[in-house]
Motif scaffolding. Structure first.
Motif, short mmCIF file in Angstrom:
data_model
loop_
_atom_site.label_atom_id
_atom_site.label_comp_id
_atom_site.label_asym_id
_atom_site.label_seq_id
_atom_site.Cartn_x
_atom_site.Cartn_y
_atom_site.Cartn_z
N THR A 233 62.83 53.93 -54.71
CA THR A 233 63.88 54.24 -53.74
C THR A 233 64.26 55.71 -53.84
O THR A 233 63.82 56.43 -54.74
CB THR A 233 65.12 53.38 -54.00
OG1 THR A 233 65.65 53.75 -55.28
CG2 THR A 233 64.81 51.91 -53.99
N ALA A 234 65.11 56.14 -52.92
CA ALA A 234 65.62 57.50 -52.98
C ALA A 234 66.35 57.75 -54.30
O ALA A 234 66.29 58.85 -54.87
CB ALA A 234 66.57 57.74 -51.80
N LEU A 235 67.05 56.74 -54.79
CA LEU A 235 67.78 56.90 -56.05
C LEU A 235 66.82 57.12 -57.21
O LEU A 235 67.12 57.89 -58.13
CB LEU A 235 68.67 55.68 -56.30
CG LEU A 235 69.65 55.78 -57.48
CD1 LEU A 235 70.56 56.99 -57.33
CD2 LEU A 235 70.48 54.51 -57.59
N HIS A 236 65.68 56.44 -57.21
CA HIS A 236 64.67 56.70 -58.24
C HIS A 236 64.27 58.18 -58.23
O HIS A 236 64.21 58.83 -59.28
CB HIS A 236 63.40 55.87 -57.98
CG HIS A 236 63.47 54.44 -58.40
ND1 HIS A 236 63.94 53.45 -57.58
CD2 HIS A 236 63.12 53.83 -59.56
CE1 HIS A 236 63.87 52.29 -58.22
NE2 HIS A 236 63.37 52.49 -59.41
N THR A 237 63.98 58.70 -57.05
CA THR A 237 63.48 60.07 -56.94
C THR A 237 64.54 61.07 -57.37
O THR A 237 64.26 62.02 -58.11
CB THR A 237 63.04 60.36 -55.50
OG1 THR A 237 62.11 59.36 -55.08
CG2 THR A 237 62.39 61.72 -55.39
N ALA A 238 65.78 60.89 -56.92
CA ALA A 238 66.86 61.80 -57.29
C ALA A 238 67.14 61.73 -58.78
O ALA A 238 67.37 62.76 -59.43
CB ALA A 238 68.12 61.46 -56.49
N VAL A 247 72.36 62.05 -56.73
CA VAL A 247 72.56 60.71 -57.28
C VAL A 247 73.95 60.21 -56.95
O VAL A 247 74.14 59.06 -56.52
CB VAL A 247 72.33 60.70 -58.80
CG1 VAL A 247 72.78 59.38 -59.43
CG2 VAL A 247 70.85 60.95 -59.13
N ARG A 248 74.94 61.07 -57.11
CA ARG A 248 76.32 60.67 -56.81
C ARG A 248 76.47 60.27 -55.34
O ARG A 248 77.10 59.27 -55.01
CB ARG A 248 77.28 61.81 -57.15
CG ARG A 248 78.75 61.40 -57.17
CD ARG A 248 79.66 62.61 -57.30
NE ARG A 248 79.27 63.50 -58.37
CZ ARG A 248 79.59 63.34 -59.64
NH1 ARG A 248 80.31 62.29 -59.99
NH2 ARG A 248 79.20 64.21 -60.55
N SER A 249 75.85 61.06 -54.46
CA SER A 249 75.92 60.78 -53.03
C SER A 249 75.27 59.44 -52.70
O SER A 249 75.82 58.64 -51.92
CB SER A 249 75.24 61.90 -52.25
OG SER A 249 75.26 61.64 -50.87
#
Length: 349
Positions: A233-238, A247-249
């Motif tokens: 996911t995007a969270l993995h990449t960030a 990550v906070r966003s």
């Protein structure tokens, strides 16, 4: 509100006087030839990294001495003064080093001030170094300012010794900078969903917080971008890139914090493996600190295997199981002993 501010200012003044007096100092910080005495309680109250370090039976906690290898003595002295007084120094030439140190020790307010100072001091000669600094330490404000400055003075900046030095010493970061320079302007981003997903991939790779917020407002939710890269996911990449504000966003947008990629890794696994202490702390507000990936490794296993003592300390403080065994039968302590890492051995014993 005024009363709270007065209490904060009074506390800072008293702590500053405590530093000047040197009474009851229980910790010695050693940075090169510089030795600084400090009160453990002050370090712990100001810095989550120091808090994690002294939470457990680490070498630093038992010896009362912290060896600092990557911060110059003069910079460490200014950083310590800030932790006592909460007065941000006007450093000029030392500001980039102070920003890096503030990032390392989780002093977000000081990091923001340093970002602003570096942004205000941009020149043709230092713009490349500023952009590299911004990308390396996930500074959205400084990144935007440096990229805008370089776009306005492109040929001049790329002809400087600063750009040549950045190319030689920080090539990976320069690649990130050049990709940002090539990014299309915001007014061209009224795009269909697939293009917005592509834009999202770009945003999380380089910590572009404003793009993430704009995409969230446009309705690009986390469920729509699963499987972009190896099922991540995007969270993995960030998280993997150490982009704290990104990550906070994403967390604010309710990104699934324990979603697994094809290797059954959560974002916390990736942040721990790559040594991103501040991201680990952020994810631990809702992530499972004992989640196992394929092979049975927990985030603590990965942090220990890579030698990230700061990350290991934060995970232990959050309740990570130091006795967890992976499929090879190894605990984190076993991995620390295999690597002969005495700091981690002391922490995990």
């Amino acid at each position: 509100m005024a009363a709270v501010k007065e209490v904060q200012e009074t506390t800072a003044v008293r702590l500053g006087a405590l530093l000047d007096a040197g009474d009851g100092a229980t910790v010695t910080l050693v940075a090169g030839e510089t030795r600084l005495v400090a009160h453990r309680a002050v370090l712990v109250s100001r810095s989550p990294v120091f808090q994690a370090m002294f939470q457990f039976d680490t070498l630093e906690a038992s010896s009362g001495q912290v060896i600092i290898t990557d911060v110059e003595g003069e910079v460490m002295g200014e950083l310590l003064d800030y932790m006592y007084t909460l007065q941000a120094p006007q450093l000029s030439a030392m500001t980039p080093q102070m920003l890096a140190a503030a990032d390392k020790y989780g002093l977000s307010a000081l990091k923001t001030v340093c970002e602003q100072q570096v942004s205000a001091q941009l020149t043709i000669d230092n713009a490349a170094a500023a952009a590299v600094l911004a990308v390396r330490h996930s500074c959205p404000g400084l990144t935007a300012a440096a990229i805008s400055f370089i776009k306005a003075h492109n040929c001049q900046v790329m002809a400087t010794q600063g750009w040549a030095d950045a190319m030689q010493n920080h090539l990976e970061d320069v690649i990130g900078v050049t990709r940002l320079l090539a990014d299309p302007p915001a007014e061209t981003r009224r795009l269909p969903i697939q293009d917005r997903l592509d834009m999202l991939t770009w945003a999380v790779m380089y910590g572009r917080v404003e793009d993430l917020r704009a995409l969230a407002a446009a309705g690009v939710v986390e469920e729509q971008i699963r499987g972009l890269v190896l099922g991540q996911t995007a969270l993995h990449t960030a998280a993997s890139g150490g982009h704290v504000e990104a990550v906070r966003s994403l967390l604010d947008a309710r990104a699934p914090v324990d979603f697994r990629d094809v290797d059954y890794q959560t974002p916390l696994h990736l942040a721990a493996r790559n040594g991103h202490t501040a991201v680990v702390q952020l994810l631990l507000t809702s992530a499972d600190c004992n989640a196992t990936k394929s092979g049975g490794d927990t985030p603590l296993h990965l942090a220990v295997r890579e030698g990230h003592a700061d990350v290991a300390a934060v995970l232990l403080q959050a309740g990570a199981d130091r006795g967890a065994r992976n499929e090879a039968g190894n605990t984190p302590l076993d991995l620390a002993r295999q690597a002969n890492n005495q700091q981690l051995i002391d922490m995990l014993t």
